[in-house]
Design an enzyme around this catalytic site. Sequence first.
Site, short mmCIF file in Angstrom:
data_model
loop_
_atom_site.label_atom_id
_atom_site.label_comp_id
_atom_site.label_asym_id
_atom_site.label_seq_id
_atom_site.Cartn_x
_atom_site.Cartn_y
_atom_site.Cartn_z
N ASN A 113 0.85 -1.19 0.00
CA ASN A 113 0.00 0.00 0.00
C ASN A 113 0.88 1.23 0.00
O ASN A 113 1.95 1.25 0.62
CB ASN A 113 -0.88 -0.01 1.26
CG ASN A 113 -1.80 1.20 1.34
OD1 ASN A 113 -2.52 1.50 0.39
ND2 ASN A 113 -1.79 1.89 2.47
N HIS A 115 1.06 5.15 1.15
CA HIS A 115 0.38 6.03 2.10
C HIS A 115 1.11 7.37 2.16
O HIS A 115 2.34 7.39 2.29
CB HIS A 115 0.36 5.39 3.49
CG HIS A 115 -0.43 6.19 4.47
ND1 HIS A 115 -1.81 6.26 4.43
CD2 HIS A 115 -0.05 7.00 5.49
CE1 HIS A 115 -2.24 7.06 5.39
NE2 HIS A 115 -1.20 7.53 6.04
N SER A 142 5.08 6.76 2.23
CA SER A 142 5.58 5.44 2.59
C SER A 142 4.98 4.39 1.66
O SER A 142 3.86 4.55 1.17
CB SER A 142 5.16 5.06 4.03
OG SER A 142 5.57 6.02 4.97
N ASP A 151 -2.98 0.70 7.58
CA ASP A 151 -1.75 1.49 7.44
C ASP A 151 -0.69 1.06 8.46
O ASP A 151 0.20 1.86 8.80
CB ASP A 151 -2.03 3.00 7.58
CG ASP A 151 -2.98 3.52 6.51
OD1 ASP A 151 -2.96 2.97 5.39
OD2 ASP A 151 -3.74 4.45 6.79
C1 GRF Z 1 -1.81 8.74 -3.00
O1 GRF Z 1 -1.43 9.90 -2.32
C2 GRF Z 1 -1.63 7.55 -2.11
O2 GRF Z 1 -0.57 7.66 -1.24
C3 GRF Z 1 -2.93 7.53 -1.36
O3 GRF Z 1 -3.89 7.91 -2.29
C4 GRF Z 1 -3.30 8.74 -3.28
C5 GRF Z 1 -3.64 8.17 -4.62
O4 GRF Z 1 -3.42 9.11 -5.62
N1 GRF Z 1 -3.13 6.25 -0.74
P1 GRF Z 1 -3.69 8.73 -7.15
O5 GRF Z 1 -5.11 8.18 -7.25
O6 GRF Z 1 -2.66 7.75 -7.56
O7 GRF Z 1 -3.56 10.03 -7.89
#
Ligand code: GRF
Length: 223
Positions: A113, A115, A142, A151
Amino acid sequence: MSPPGQPLRLAVLISGTGSNLKTLIDARAEGRLDIDLVLVISNRADAPGLAHARAANIPVEVISPHDLAPGQLEDEAVGARLEAARPDLVLLSGYMRILGAPLVEAFHGRMINQHPSLLPRHKGLDTYQRALDAGDRNHGASVHFVTAELDGGPVITQASVPVLPGDNATRLAARLRPVEHRLLIATVELFTRGRVRLDSDTVRLDDKALNQPLDLTDALRSS
Ligand code: GRF
């Protein structure tokens, strides 16, 4: 992870804009990343990121809780599609659904994932504003292995940006976004090279236990 000489089979789950997915598609198209994007799943039919997948001819599945047959469980539907696609690695990339323990455990060590915080700080939502409210001097992104704790799985890589005077959440997010994209590419590349794995709850990089996340801030600045 993938058989030697074979591209890493990667499935990506999204809910939103899919800018990270687009970064993966571009890196693959430019020959910078040895991956095969085997499936994109979204819980929202209107997720803008699906257009990136369709334009790149990646198989797309929309699995919305509203569309399931009575009695059909969302996790079972997602798990069945994933199993059928035989991914080496599953990436949750802005996927706004919480997966249950059985599905997460079925992909133990094969699901990561992204984050937007320096975990374990600021799990959950609104990470930019919370970093500002906390007076953090740095904020970051991360990539971690997924466990049943939201998370909370072992962190593989991180990269940070400074919080600057006068920042708001929008400005901070805009500063972090390109760094997060490069962090994702660098992290997936570690998997394509078979350099990273999860051993019980310990991340191993080149077979050595990682006692703290790999900080790629400087490496990404010069890349
Ligand atoms: C990213 O900031 C990721 O870390 C979070 O959601 C966002 C996704 O952005 N989990 P995108 O849809 O790839 O533009």
